[in-house]
Design a protein around this motif. Structure first.
Motif, PDB file in Angstrom:
ATOM      1  N   GLN A 150       0.114   6.896  27.623  1.00  0.00           N
ATOM      2  CA  GLN A 150       1.429   6.539  27.088  1.00  0.00           C
ATOM      3  C   GLN A 150       2.040   5.451  27.941  1.00  0.00           C
ATOM      4  O   GLN A 150       1.963   5.501  29.175  1.00  0.00           O
ATOM      5  N   ARG A 151       2.662   4.492  27.280  1.00  0.00           N
ATOM      6  CA  ARG A 151       3.233   3.342  27.974  1.00  0.00           C
ATOM      7  C   ARG A 151       4.270   3.789  28.994  1.00  0.00           C
ATOM      8  O   ARG A 151       5.047   4.702  28.738  1.00  0.00           O
ATOM      9  N   LYS A 152       4.272   3.147  30.180  1.00  0.00           N
ATOM     10  CA  LYS A 152       5.248   3.478  31.223  1.00  0.00           C
ATOM     11  C   LYS A 152       6.197   2.298  31.445  1.00  0.00           C
ATOM     12  O   LYS A 152       5.840   1.156  31.189  1.00  0.00           O
ATOM     13  N   ALA A 153       7.388   2.625  31.938  1.00  0.00           N
ATOM     14  CA  ALA A 153       8.357   1.585  32.288  1.00  0.00           C
ATOM     15  C   ALA A 153       9.083   2.020  33.554  1.00  0.00           C
ATOM     16  O   ALA A 153       9.109   3.205  33.875  1.00  0.00           O
ATOM     17  N   VAL A 154       9.651   1.061  34.291  1.00  0.00           N
ATOM     18  CA  VAL A 154      10.385   1.434  35.501  1.00  0.00           C
ATOM     19  C   VAL A 154      11.875   1.527  35.191  1.00  0.00           C
ATOM     20  O   VAL A 154      12.404   0.741  34.409  1.00  0.00           O
ATOM     21  N   ALA A 155      12.528   2.503  35.813  1.00  0.00           N
ATOM     22  CA  ALA A 155      13.984   2.610  35.736  1.00  0.00           C
ATOM     23  C   ALA A 155      14.533   2.088  37.055  1.00  0.00           C
ATOM     24  O   ALA A 155      14.161   2.582  38.117  1.00  0.00           O
ATOM     25  N   VAL A 207       9.303   5.898  34.073  1.00  0.00           N
ATOM     26  CA  VAL A 207       9.543   6.743  32.897  1.00  0.00           C
ATOM     27  C   VAL A 207       8.453   6.498  31.854  1.00  0.00           C
ATOM     28  O   VAL A 207       7.909   5.412  31.741  1.00  0.00           O
ATOM     29  N   THR A 208       8.176   7.547  31.109  1.00  0.00           N
ATOM     30  CA  THR A 208       7.156   7.446  30.070  1.00  0.00           C
ATOM     31  C   THR A 208       7.805   7.080  28.754  1.00  0.00           C
ATOM     32  O   THR A 208       8.820   7.658  28.370  1.00  0.00           O
ATOM     33  N   ASP A 209       7.219   6.121  28.087  1.00  0.00           N
ATOM     34  CA  ASP A 209       7.702   5.693  26.782  1.00  0.00           C
ATOM     35  C   ASP A 209       7.086   6.623  25.731  1.00  0.00           C
ATOM     36  O   ASP A 209       5.877   6.758  25.657  1.00  0.00           O
ATOM     37  N   ASN A 210       7.916   7.277  24.939  1.00  0.00           N
ATOM     38  CA  ASN A 210       7.397   8.279  24.013  1.00  0.00           C
ATOM     39  C   ASN A 210       7.123   7.737  22.617  1.00  0.00           C
ATOM     40  O   ASN A 210       7.215   8.484  21.645  1.00  0.00           O
ATOM     41  N   ARG A 211       6.808   6.469  22.522  1.00  0.00           N
ATOM     42  CA  ARG A 211       6.502   5.950  21.182  1.00  0.00           C
ATOM     43  C   ARG A 211       5.189   6.564  20.680  1.00  0.00           C
ATOM     44  O   ARG A 211       4.304   6.884  21.475  1.00  0.00           O
ATOM     45  N   PRO A 212       5.062   6.775  19.362  1.00  0.00           N
ATOM     46  CA  PRO A 212       3.863   7.442  18.838  1.00  0.00           C
ATOM     47  C   PRO A 212       2.617   6.568  19.000  1.00  0.00           C
ATOM     48  O   PRO A 212       2.724   5.345  19.053  1.00  0.00           O
ATOM     49  N   PRO A 213       1.440   7.185  19.094  1.00  0.00           N
ATOM     50  CA  PRO A 213       0.215   6.395  19.267  1.00  0.00           C
ATOM     51  C   PRO A 213      -0.130   5.597  18.010  1.00  0.00           C
ATOM     52  O   PRO A 213       0.366   5.885  16.921  1.00  0.00           O
ATOM     53  N   ARG A 214      -0.980   4.617  18.210  1.00  0.00           N
ATOM     54  CA  ARG A 214      -1.441   3.781  17.101  1.00  0.00           C
ATOM     55  C   ARG A 214      -2.704   4.447  16.549  1.00  0.00           C
ATOM     56  O   ARG A 214      -3.646   4.717  17.298  1.00  0.00           O
ATOM     57  N   MET A 215      -2.735   4.753  15.245  1.00  0.00           N
ATOM     58  CA  MET A 215      -3.882   5.437  14.656  1.00  0.00           C
ATOM     59  C   MET A 215      -4.841   4.401  14.061  1.00  0.00           C
ATOM     60  O   MET A 215      -4.437   3.572  13.253  1.00  0.00           O
ATOM     61  N   LEU A 263      -1.251  -2.759  30.732  1.00  0.00           N
ATOM     62  CA  LEU A 263      -2.250  -3.668  30.157  1.00  0.00           C
ATOM     63  C   LEU A 263      -3.657  -3.119  30.345  1.00  0.00           C
ATOM     64  O   LEU A 263      -4.481  -3.163  29.429  1.00  0.00           O
ATOM     65  N   ALA A 264      -3.915  -2.567  31.545  1.00  0.00           N
ATOM     66  CA  ALA A 264      -5.255  -2.061  31.833  1.00  0.00           C
ATOM     67  C   ALA A 264      -5.580  -0.856  30.957  1.00  0.00           C
ATOM     68  O   ALA A 264      -6.730  -0.653  30.571  1.00  0.00           O
ATOM     69  N   ASN A 265      -4.558  -0.066  30.634  1.00  0.00           N
ATOM     70  CA  ASN A 265      -4.783   1.161  29.876  1.00  0.00           C
ATOM     71  C   ASN A 265      -4.529   0.998  28.382  1.00  0.00           C
ATOM     72  O   ASN A 265      -4.281   1.979  27.694  1.00  0.00           O
ATOM     73  N   SER A 266      -4.612  -0.223  27.879  1.00  0.00           N
ATOM     74  CA  SER A 266      -4.244  -0.416  26.474  1.00  0.00           C
ATOM     75  C   SER A 266      -5.243   0.226  25.511  1.00  0.00           C
ATOM     76  O   SER A 266      -4.958   0.379  24.331  1.00  0.00           O
ATOM     77  N   TYR A 326      -9.614   9.472  12.469  1.00  0.00           N
ATOM     78  CA  TYR A 326      -8.676   8.550  13.136  1.00  0.00           C
ATOM     79  C   TYR A 326      -8.693   8.759  14.646  1.00  0.00           C
ATOM     80  O   TYR A 326      -8.749   9.887  15.120  1.00  0.00           O
ATOM     81  N   VAL A 327      -8.642   7.666  15.398  1.00  0.00           N
ATOM     82  CA  VAL A 327      -8.542   7.721  16.858  1.00  0.00           C
ATOM     83  C   VAL A 327      -7.127   7.284  17.249  1.00  0.00           C
ATOM     84  O   VAL A 327      -6.633   6.277  16.736  1.00  0.00           O
ATOM     85  N   SER A 328      -6.464   8.041  18.140  1.00  0.00           N
ATOM     86  CA  SER A 328      -5.129   7.621  18.610  1.00  0.00           C
ATOM     87  C   SER A 328      -5.292   6.709  19.810  1.00  0.00           C
ATOM     88  O   SER A 328      -5.828   7.116  20.837  1.00  0.00           O
ATOM     89  N   TYR A 329      -4.820   5.495  19.679  1.00  0.00           N
ATOM     90  CA  TYR A 329      -4.803   4.534  20.788  1.00  0.00           C
ATOM     91  C   TYR A 329      -3.372   4.388  21.285  1.00  0.00           C
ATOM     92  O   TYR A 329      -2.433   4.528  20.490  1.00  0.00           O
ATOM     93  N   PRO A 330      -3.196   4.090  22.572  1.00  0.00           N
ATOM     94  CA  PRO A 330      -1.812   3.853  23.039  1.00  0.00           C
ATOM     95  C   PRO A 330      -1.222   2.632  22.343  1.00  0.00           C
ATOM     96  O   PRO A 330      -1.926   1.662  22.104  1.00  0.00           O
ATOM     97  N   ASP A 331       0.056   2.692  22.003  1.00  0.00           N
ATOM     98  CA  ASP A 331       0.695   1.580  21.290  1.00  0.00           C
ATOM     99  C   ASP A 331       1.229   0.577  22.303  1.00  0.00           C
ATOM    100  O   ASP A 331       2.421   0.543  22.600  1.00  0.00           O
ATOM    101  N   ILE A 332       0.313  -0.215  22.877  1.00  0.00           N
ATOM    102  CA  ILE A 332       0.718  -1.235  23.851  1.00  0.00           C
ATOM    103  C   ILE A 332       0.823  -2.575  23.127  1.00  0.00           C
ATOM    104  O   ILE A 332      -0.150  -3.020  22.510  1.00  0.00           O
ATOM    105  N   ASN A 333       2.007  -3.174  23.192  1.00  0.00           N
ATOM    106  CA  ASN A 333       2.207  -4.476  22.558  1.00  0.00           C
ATOM    107  C   ASN A 333       2.006  -5.562  23.615  1.00  0.00           C
ATOM    108  O   ASN A 333       2.776  -5.660  24.564  1.00  0.00           O
ATOM    109  N   MET A 334       0.933  -6.342  23.435  1.00  0.00           N
ATOM    110  CA  MET A 334       0.587  -7.367  24.430  1.00  0.00           C
ATOM    111  C   MET A 334       1.741  -8.347  24.661  1.00  0.00           C
ATOM    112  O   MET A 334       2.042  -8.714  25.788  1.00  0.00           O
ATOM    113  N   VAL A 335       2.382  -8.785  23.580  1.00  0.00           N
ATOM    114  CA  VAL A 335       3.467  -9.771  23.698  1.00  0.00           C
ATOM    115  C   VAL A 335       4.610  -9.198  24.531  1.00  0.00           C
ATOM    116  O   VAL A 335       5.149  -9.853  25.424  1.00  0.00           O
TER     117      VAL A 335
END
Lengths: 136, 145
Positions: B43-48, B79-87, B28-31, B101-110
């Motif tokens: 890039q979005r991270k998740a725990v395994a 683990v790093t989520d490898n989804r493409p950035p949001r342009m 959330l902080a790095n969105s 275009y600026v690449s922003y991390p694709d963080i979905n708030m919901v």
């Protein structure tokens, strides 16, 4: 004749042990709520305990010969059956433990445990009452 | 099989949930983070999460087969989520590429918020388990009184 000690106390102690085991398993299931491929575990002992004590609907084992040994219940030998669910529960592609089921089981189990504790305490209270009043 | 096992298991669960809460806060902080040490957007991270024995090696040698079935959890890794950035088209930004275009991390708030609620509820479940065991322990202590 059945006495307070040791049969009754051994039995209640065994039930307390098994309920503690069940509590541990619920704790393990709750901790693994998000572990992929985790199969929730259960322990069942009520049915087996009843049949070991001859208190289920089947009645007693009949002795048809004087040489038959009477069936005696031994608390040390008794163990519950533990099993894991057949497959992990999957919801929207993620498997998870059923939280409601675990919480209900936990509440039920700790109530039962507390009840059994009261039973043990009453047993001891009764013994000391007999000891105190019997000598008069 | 004893009281401490239940506490250890619940503690392992609580620690794993706390780690995943930290990772969610990080997401959330790095969105809006567009620069990282490795270059490129965050890039979005998740725990395994994986199961783990809570017993020490010595204790596990002494345990019965049934006790060996008791498992706590541990965080296997982040683990790093490898989804493409949001342009996003922002030609004035210093991070813009040659097309503006600026690449922003694709963080979905919901997504992050629902994960946060799930994590928080799981943590509460572990706390409830600790409290229950504690009350059972206290009740057992009254046998002698």
């Amino acid at each position: 004749m059945k006495s307070y000690l040791p049969e009754n106390l051994d039995l209640t102690a065994k039930v307390l042990d098994l309920q503690m085991q069940r509590q541990n398993l619920v704790a393990a299931n709750l901790a693994n709520i998000k572990t992929p491929q985790y199969r929730p575990k259960r322990i069942e002992f009520e049915q087996e305990l009843q049949s070991a004590l001859n208190t289920d609907g089947q009645g007693k084992l009949t002795l048809t010969s004087a040489n038959h040994m009477p069936q005696a219940f031994s608390a040390d030998k008794f163990e519950g059956n533990m099993f894991a669910e057949f497959k992990p529960r999957v919801i929207y592609g993620q498997d998870s433990v059923d939280l409601d089921k675990e919480m209900a089981l936990m509440a039920k189990n700790s109530l039962m445990y507390n009840t059994m504790t009261t039973v043990v305490k009453k047993d001891f209270d009764n013994i000391s009452k007999v000891l105190a009043d019997g000598g008069r | 099989m004893d009281y401490m096992t239940a506490f250890d298991i619940a503690a392992s669960g609580m620690s794993a949930e706390r780690t995943s809460m930290n990772v969610i806060s990080m997401n959330l902080a790095n969105s809006k983070t567009t620069k990282t040490a490795t270059g490129g957007p965050y890039q979005r991270k998740a725990v395994a999460i994986s199961q783990a024995s809570v017993a020490s090696p010595f204790a596990s040698a002494m345990n019965s087969a049934m006790d060996e079935q008791l498992r706590g959890v541990k965080v296997a890794g982040i683990v790093t989520d490898n989804r493409p950035p949001r342009m996003v088209y922002e030609p004035g930004s210093p991070d813009a590429d040659k097309n503006g275009y600026v690449s922003y991390p694709d963080i979905n708030m919901v997504e992050e918020m629902t994960n946060m609620i799930t994590t928080s509820r799981s943590y509460e479940a572990n706390v409830a388990s600790v409290n229950n065991v504690k009350s059972m322990y206290n009740k057992a202590l009254t046998i002698g009184s």
